[in-house]
Design an enzyme around this catalytic site. Sequence first.
Site, PDB file in Angstrom:
ATOM      1  N   LYS A  33       0.786  -1.176  -0.105  1.00  0.00           N
ATOM      2  CA  LYS A  33       0.051   0.172  -0.016  1.00  0.00           C
ATOM      3  C   LYS A  33       0.752   1.038   0.170  1.00  0.00           C
ATOM      4  O   LYS A  33       2.239   1.119   0.325  1.00  0.00           O
ATOM      5  CB  LYS A  33      -0.926   0.003   1.154  1.00  0.00           C
ATOM      6  CG  LYS A  33      -0.062   0.067   2.332  1.00  0.00           C
ATOM      7  CD  LYS A  33      -1.121   0.112   3.687  1.00  0.00           C
ATOM      8  CE  LYS A  33      -0.256  -0.042   5.048  1.00  0.00           C
ATOM      9  NZ  LYS A  33      -1.231   0.162   6.158  1.00  0.00           N
ATOM     10  N   TYR A 236      20.235  28.361   5.184  1.00  0.00           N
ATOM     11  CA  TYR A 236      19.223  29.401   5.576  1.00  0.00           C
ATOM     12  C   TYR A 236      19.278  29.569   7.447  1.00  0.00           C
ATOM     13  O   TYR A 236      19.740  28.475   8.053  1.00  0.00           O
ATOM     14  CB  TYR A 236      17.967  28.789   5.713  1.00  0.00           C
ATOM     15  CG  TYR A 236      17.531  29.060   4.121  1.00  0.00           C
ATOM     16  CD1 TYR A 236      17.464  30.024   3.549  1.00  0.00           C
ATOM     17  CD2 TYR A 236      17.241  27.875   3.269  1.00  0.00           C
ATOM     18  CE1 TYR A 236      16.988  30.249   2.259  1.00  0.00           C
ATOM     19  CE2 TYR A 236      16.737  27.932   2.055  1.00  0.00           C
ATOM     20  CZ  TYR A 236      16.922  29.164   1.175  1.00  0.00           C
ATOM     21  OH  TYR A 236      16.366  29.118  -0.013  1.00  0.00           O
TER      22      TYR A 236
END
Length: 338
Positions: A33, A236
């Site tokens: 799945k 960052y």
Amino acid sequence: MPRAILEINSERIRHNVKKLSEFSGKKVIAVIKADAYGIGSIQMAKILEPIEEVDAFAVACVEEGVELRKMGIKKEILILGGVLKDEVPLVEEYFLTPVVSDIEHLRAIGNRDIKFHVKYDTGMGRLGFLNEVIHDPRVEGIMSHLSSPADEEFSKLQIKKFEEIVKKYTKVEKIHMESSAGVVYRVPFTTHIRVGLAMYGEKPLKNYPVDIKPALTLKAKLISVKELPENYPVSYSRTYVTKKKTKTGVVAFGYADGLMKTLSNRSYLLYKGEKLPIFGNITMDMTIVDLKNTDAKVGDWVYVVNEERTFTELAREAGTIPYELMCNLSKRIKRVVV
């Protein structure tokens, strides 16, 4: 040429499934799945369909089952998430086997000639009947799910509860409860195991007794190499500043690819067995690493996951579970069966 590749070792996948079947003494329902936990459901189904140990596949929803059928998969496909009324025509057309876990699923099927499995909730609190017996000749199998397989006491209570339910049925072809972690209980009255994670060589428990081998390699290209001066900010928010003149590299793999930002400044990537610390914040498409004194150059492969570090180990560092890391792998990562 892709900048990131996930290699799926087909020989090891089959080895792992055979070992799981051998350990349990049962046939396997391969759980693929969510695109086989992000690895690739079509690739996994084609690897596993030829081997006798795999008796069926299990997916979450009708759409996933239809996709497998359209790609030529012939073995039985269980729909773990049940079936809704508007999905029944597809279930019939593509010969899918729904798992009935709610009376509305049964009503949706109506009197159609559709075989199904019945799910029981023995302690998960999610899908499943509590104790109702479904007297219907179309019942092909019954199943349950262990909520906390690492908790032996509670798992044994679930197993006992499921056994009492099983006794109320006769002539049921398939009975399944054990997951990758649950196989350790060797439940005597089940006929199949339902496994996903362990197929990839990811060990769901410490001291796992099954001889499985890592089957996944995740690698990305180094796209820039340079030397940064001392006291230079990296990435960052400048969460890392170089302590000395440092050889750094930029790897074409970031949080959009599935490398969780929580690993910033605390984890590493691998190059020829050498651990390359992650410098600064992981960015959307790139990660900056300390290349140390390696001979790494632009175009070289850097490893996120391999035999030296599995998804399970990386997930532990990230404060999550391997399922989440794997399911978050980007579509731009090329899946390659080797």
